[in-house]
Design a protein around this motif. Structure first.
Motif, mmCIF file in Angstrom:
data_model
loop_
_atom_site.group_PDB
_atom_site.id
_atom_site.type_symbol
_atom_site.label_atom_id
_atom_site.label_comp_id
_atom_site.label_asym_id
_atom_site.label_seq_id
_atom_site.Cartn_x
_atom_site.Cartn_y
_atom_site.Cartn_z
ATOM 1 N N THR A 139 0.818 -1.216 0.000
ATOM 2 C CA THR A 139 0.000 0.000 0.000
ATOM 3 C C THR A 139 0.851 1.264 0.000
ATOM 4 N N ASP A 140 2.122 1.181 0.414
ATOM 5 C CA ASP A 140 3.020 2.334 0.377
ATOM 6 C C ASP A 140 3.753 2.328 -0.958
ATOM 7 N N HIS A 141 3.264 3.131 -1.901
ATOM 8 C CA HIS A 141 3.816 3.143 -3.250
ATOM 9 C C HIS A 141 4.938 4.157 -3.414
ATOM 10 N N GLY A 142 5.291 4.844 -2.342
ATOM 11 C CA GLY A 142 6.240 5.939 -2.494
ATOM 12 C C GLY A 142 7.544 5.708 -1.773
ATOM 13 N N GLU A 143 7.850 6.660 -0.874
ATOM 14 C CA GLU A 143 9.145 6.658 -0.209
ATOM 15 C C GLU A 143 9.362 5.435 0.661
ATOM 16 N N GLY A 144 8.324 4.893 1.270
ATOM 17 C CA GLY A 144 8.485 3.696 2.102
ATOM 18 C C GLY A 144 8.988 2.517 1.294
ATOM 19 N N LEU A 145 8.445 2.340 0.100
ATOM 20 C CA LEU A 145 8.881 1.257 -0.780
ATOM 21 C C LEU A 145 10.322 1.503 -1.231
#
Length: 166
Positions: free
Chosen positions: A43-49
């Motif tokens: 679900t984290d498509h941004g900086e977390g990934l």
């Protein structure tokens, strides 16, 4: 009734040459690469990934890979690949799996290709010719968002040193 967003798939690959964030490839015409983490959703498509992948690749310099025999992959074994041997690839896959599998919303598109089912390979591409026994270096990693037909690079990083060849 609330509309549910379509699930977004991602893949993590090692590359011989760098790619730019935002680059879009037809999935049938990827640059030469070895998959590090097969198709998955989070679900984290941004900086977390991007942070998880960067952490999983930390401490690695260029990856030395030895090409082995050709094989056919896919559910209907119709995709020609060149098997790749490298202890580093298996280790990096496990590190990435440890980090990605705990991310919110994680789901492997095909769990058979994770962990014990991971088989490093390069999908054969017409622009790259390798023979059984060839040794090449990979120094780039990318995360791509996948649709049915395209791969869009959302994150890219260079390992410590530049590769030679391919």
């Amino acid at each position: 009734m609330e509309k549910v967003a379509a699930q977004q798939l991602f893949v993590v690959v090692a590359l011989f040459r760098p790619v730019d964030v935002g680059a879009i490839f037809d999935r049938r015409e990827w640059p030469a690469h070895v998959t590090l983490a097969s198709n998955f959703a989070v679900t984290d498509h941004g900086e977390g990934l991007a942070r998880a992948v960067s952490k999983g690749c930390a401490d690695y310099e260029q990856l030395s890979v030895r090409f082995a025999a050709p094989a056919m992959f896919g559910r209907d074994p119709t995709v020609p690949v060149q098997l790749v041997e490298s202890a580093d690839l298996h280790e990096m896959h496990e590190r990435l799996a440890d980090l990605l599998e705990v991310m919110p919303g994680f789901a492997a598109a095909d769990p058979d290709y994770w962990r014990a089912g991971y088989r490093p390979h390069m999908t054969q591409v017409p622009t790259v010719a390798v023979r059984d026994g060839d040794i090449k270096q990979m120094a780039h990693v990318a995360v791509a968002a996948l649709t049915e037909n395209t791969a869009t690079v959302i994150s890219a990083l260079a390992l410590s040193h530049e590769p030679h060849g391919v």
